[in-house]
Motif scaffolding. Structure first.
Motif, PDB file in Angstrom:
ATOM      1  N   THR A 398       0.819  -1.213   0.000  1.00 32.25           N
ATOM      2  CA  THR A 398       0.000   0.000   0.000  1.00 32.25           C
ATOM      3  C   THR A 398       0.852   1.262   0.000  1.00 32.25           C
ATOM      4  O   THR A 398       0.488   2.282  -0.571  1.00 32.25           O
ATOM      5  N   ILE A 399       2.006   1.190   0.651  1.00 32.58           N
ATOM      6  CA  ILE A 399       2.981   2.288   0.622  1.00 32.58           C
ATOM      7  C   ILE A 399       4.063   1.898  -0.375  1.00 32.58           C
ATOM      8  O   ILE A 399       4.541   0.762  -0.355  1.00 32.58           O
ATOM      9  N   PRO A 400       4.466   2.806  -1.275  1.00 30.29           N
ATOM     10  CA  PRO A 400       5.496   2.443  -2.252  1.00 30.29           C
ATOM     11  C   PRO A 400       6.717   1.816  -1.579  1.00 30.29           C
ATOM     12  O   PRO A 400       7.255   2.359  -0.617  1.00 30.29           O
ATOM     13  N   SER A 401       7.113   0.653  -2.055  1.00 29.87           N
ATOM     14  CA  SER A 401       8.270  -0.046  -1.497  1.00 29.87           C
ATOM     15  C   SER A 401       9.541   0.474  -2.160  1.00 29.87           C
ATOM     16  O   SER A 401       9.603   0.621  -3.381  1.00 29.87           O
ATOM     17  N   MET A 402      10.561   0.748  -1.364  1.00 29.39           N
ATOM     18  CA  MET A 402      11.791   1.397  -1.843  1.00 29.39           C
ATOM     19  C   MET A 402      12.915   0.388  -1.976  1.00 29.39           C
ATOM     20  O   MET A 402      13.147  -0.431  -1.091  1.00 29.39           O
ATOM     21  N   MET A 403      13.632   0.448  -3.099  1.00 29.48           N
ATOM     22  CA  MET A 403      14.820  -0.375  -3.310  1.00 29.48           C
ATOM     23  C   MET A 403      16.002   0.550  -3.590  1.00 29.48           C
ATOM     24  O   MET A 403      16.106   1.140  -4.667  1.00 29.48           O
ATOM     25  N   PHE A 404      16.868   0.688  -2.588  1.00 39.22           N
ATOM     26  CA  PHE A 404      18.049   1.531  -2.713  1.00 39.22           C
ATOM     27  C   PHE A 404      19.225   0.657  -3.104  1.00 39.22           C
ATOM     28  O   PHE A 404      19.676  -0.188  -2.322  1.00 39.22           O
ATOM     29  N   LEU A 405      19.725   0.834  -4.309  1.00 37.68           N
ATOM     30  CA  LEU A 405      20.774  -0.012  -4.878  1.00 37.68           C
ATOM     31  C   LEU A 405      22.076   0.780  -4.928  1.00 37.68           C
ATOM     32  O   LEU A 405      22.377   1.473  -5.900  1.00 37.68           O
ATOM     33  N   ASP A 406      22.852   0.707  -3.866  1.00 36.56           N
ATOM     34  CA  ASP A 406      24.107   1.453  -3.785  1.00 36.56           C
ATOM     35  C   ASP A 406      25.192   0.749  -4.597  1.00 36.56           C
ATOM     36  O   ASP A 406      25.296  -0.483  -4.563  1.00 36.56           O
ATOM     37  N   GLU A 407      26.001   1.544  -5.321  1.00 40.30           N
ATOM     38  CA  GLU A 407      27.034   0.994  -6.212  1.00 40.30           C
ATOM     39  C   GLU A 407      26.408  -0.016  -7.175  1.00 40.30           C
ATOM     40  O   GLU A 407      26.926  -1.116  -7.391  1.00 40.30           O
ATOM     41  N   ALA A 408      25.302   0.364  -7.780  1.00 38.62           N
ATOM     42  CA  ALA A 408      24.490  -0.571  -8.566  1.00 38.62           C
ATOM     43  C   ALA A 408      25.207  -1.096  -9.798  1.00 38.62           C
ATOM     44  O   ALA A 408      24.900  -2.192 -10.281  1.00 38.62           O
TER      45      ALA A 408
END
Length: 618
Positions: A398-408
């Motif tokens: 229901t809340i946007p899920s965040m994917m933080f991809l550091d040094e992607a």
């Protein structure tokens, strides 16, 4: 909790009075506007004289004085801004914030504008269109991601943080954020480099055979343009799909070690045939498995060959050996401890739909090959989970899920471009962070173009190369401005006759000038600005044409709060006994040569024990 930001640091400063007085004394006033303002102030003062005011009244004097004071006051305000607002090395006038200050619209705070100190928040609907961060190491990329992840945790949203540089402080900070928000029980760690600080995770256990095979084959570089390499990759894909289908039909869990042994050991392959036959003797999976193995069996009528009727594993290893070797890496050491569980504690799909918090540590410095391969498989698991969320609307967060991809750039693959195009429909937004644009171009130019084209919000911290700065400036765009040119020419001349009757002389002088204007395209942000931004300062590009010069706030917990929350404590689930293939645990059953068992030093010469203390097994 103490929330310290750059804004607060400046607003709480005590002004330097001596410096302010000196600046006022040295303040330069000139030009048409300032001259008119001083004239208005003087006229207003004169109009208050008794002989004049009795005819004009006070109103004209007040209007003139107010107009003049406003213009002069603006000059003084600029001095105050240097003490009370955010200092910036960029002369960028920020656009109007996407969400008006004080609004209760859902979104995430990115930073504060340096010119007016206004908060810049990206609304939830536009978060789904992804964000891209670029900048040198140590300039604020992880800080920006951390303060957005803190907001996500605080509002109950899901977070997947893939840390490409494995900073132990990041694990503890994220855990303490979760615990402070009352969500410590929703925090999970995948750390294959340090099994003692990790939950268990099996990225190849769930999904249909085609999906799992695609995940495993993501470790293999692209084979386009190489017919020979493509043959081996396609053969490996076929073998994986057949083996995985057979395992699922037999209702057996498996892991990397099982697949590695299965591809290199004939006895284990024969056992799989028997298990599938016992579970479903007339199934398509058994038929396909037998047909596949028949390619590698030595013909029964080959009486000269002692392996007649058996699987020629040498031939199979020639085709599948490379893939088996890659999977064998994940079956040993700390990687094996974390990734080879038949009932893993972390399941990406369940975590996303349940708004849980996952920290993934990639030991890229010490174990670069294994870490990069694991990162690619992890991304494959995420991609599969997103495809399931597309199908199952009721499971979308229901809340946007965040994917933080550091040094992607170190672990994404070309197949990930489609994720940027379709993650929105799964209720997930991506936030990749890289050091230079060449990181994505190294995957492929098409991949870089698709990622850039599908990220509505772009954030540029200080970049380290001129090429990266020029590329970023080009992406930010250009504007048309009027360039004014003023020219002035002065000339003089004199002449006289060599022989003259009268003192006659001629002379002349002339002055000419001109002003010309023309429109020209100039970058909205010059490349040299992007190479000189301060730490924590960034240029934010939103929806293509909106530009902000922002400073990112630093969010942290006080020492007292961190001490109360305590160090990282892993959550663990109750284990469910799951029947698995367990080939490594039964390795002696699949070794063709006799295995000697050590029974101790030889004491009795009559016993069947060799001189090294091993029992002679027939």
């Amino acid at each position: 909790m103490s929330e310290k930001s750059v804004i607060e640091r400046y607003l709480n400063r005590t002004p330097d009075r001596k410096r302010l007085l000196k600046s006022v004394y040295e303040m330069k006033i000139g030009g048409p506007m300032e001259t008119g303002a001083l004239l208005a102030l003087g006229t207003g003062a004169l109009s208050l004289a008794p002989p004049i005011v009795q005819y004009t009244g006070i109103l004209p004097a007040a209007i003139l004085s107010g107009l003049g004071a406003t213009v002069i006051g603006r000059q003084f305000t600029r001095l105050l801004n240097k003490d009370f607002l955010l200092n910036s090395r960029a002369t960028v006038e920020s656009s109007k914030p996407p969400i008006a200050p004080g609004s209760d619209a859902p979104g995430l705070l990115i930073g504060y504008t340096s010119d007016k100190g206004l908060p810049v928040m990206i609304p939830d609907p536009n978060l789904f269109r992804h964000m891209w961060i670029m900048g040198q190491s140590g300039m604020g990329k992880t800080v920006a991601g951390s303060q957005m992840m803190f907001q996500q945790i605080q509002r109950g949203g899901g977070v997947l943080f893939v840390d490409g540089k494995l900073d132990i402080d990041n694990i503890e900070s994220l855990y303490q954020f979760a615990k402070w928000a009352g969500r410590g029980h929703e925090f999970w760690v995948i750390n294959p480099g340090q099994a003692e600080f990790s939950n268990t995770y099996n990225p190849i256990l769930y999904g249909d055979p085609d999906e799992v095979a695609a995940r495993i084959l993501s470790m293999i570089p692209s084979t386009e343009g190489s017919a020979g390499s493509d043959f081996y990759k396609q053969s490996s894909n076929e073998a994986l799909v057949i083996f995985l289908s057979a395992l699922k039909r037999a209702r057996l869990a498996y892991n990397f070690s099982d697949l590695a042994v299965l591809m290199t050991n004939a006895l284990s392959m024969e056992e799989l045939v028997q298990k599938v036959e016992a579970a479903a003797p007339d199934c398509a999976e058994l038929r396909n498995l037998n047909l596949f193995l028949d390619r590698y069996r030595v013909p029964l009528n080959d009486t000269r060959n002692p392996l007649a009727g058996q699987i020629n594993m040498t031939k199979m290893k020639d085709v599948l050996g490379g893939l088996a070797g890659r999977m064998f890496t994940f079956g040993n050491g700390s990687f094996g401890t974390v990734l080879n569980d038949y009932d893993p504690e972390v399941k990406i799909y369940d975590a996303i739909r349940g708004n849980q918090i996952i920290y993934v540590a990639l030991p890229t410095l010490g174990k670069d090959v294994a870490a990069n391969n694991f990162g690619k498989i992890l991304m494959g698991d995420v991609r599969t989970s997103l495809s399931w969320l597309q199908r199952n609307k009721q499971d979308r967060p229901t809340i946007p899920s965040m994917m933080f991809l550091d040094e992607a750039e170190s672990y994404v693959t070309e197949s990930w471009a489609v994720v940027f195009e379709q993650a929105r429909s799964a209720g997930v937004f991506l936030l990749p962070a890289i050091q230079t644009d060449s990181g994505f171009s190294a995957v492929s130019d098409d991949f870089a173009e698709r990622v850039i084209g599908n990220t509505t919000t772009k954030m540029y911290f200080r970049v380290g190369t001129t090429q990266a700065a020029e590329k970023a400036s080009e992406l930010i765009g250009k504007t048309r401005r009027v360039a004014r040119t003023q020219t002035t020419n002065t000339s003089s001349s004199t002449s006289s006759q060599y022989v003259q009757i009268s003192p006659q002389r001629m002379g002349g002088e002339g002055i000419s000038g001109g002003i010309s204007e023309r429109e020209e395209e100039v970058p909205l942000v010059e490349p040299d600005v992007l190479t000189s931004l301060a730490i924590g300062e960034a240029i934010l590009q939103y929806e293509g044409n909106k530009i902000y010069d922002i400073v990112v706030p630093i969010v942290g917990l006080s020492k007292e709060c961190r001490a109360k929350l305590g160090p990282l404590q892993l959550n663990h689930k109750r284990k469910v006994k799951t029947p698995g293939l367990n080939l490594v645990g039964r390795w002696q059953d699949f070794v063709s040569t006799p295995v000697k068992t050590r029974v101790g030093k030889r004491k009795d010469k009559d016993k069947n024990v060799d001189e090294f203390g091993y029992e002679n097994t027939p």
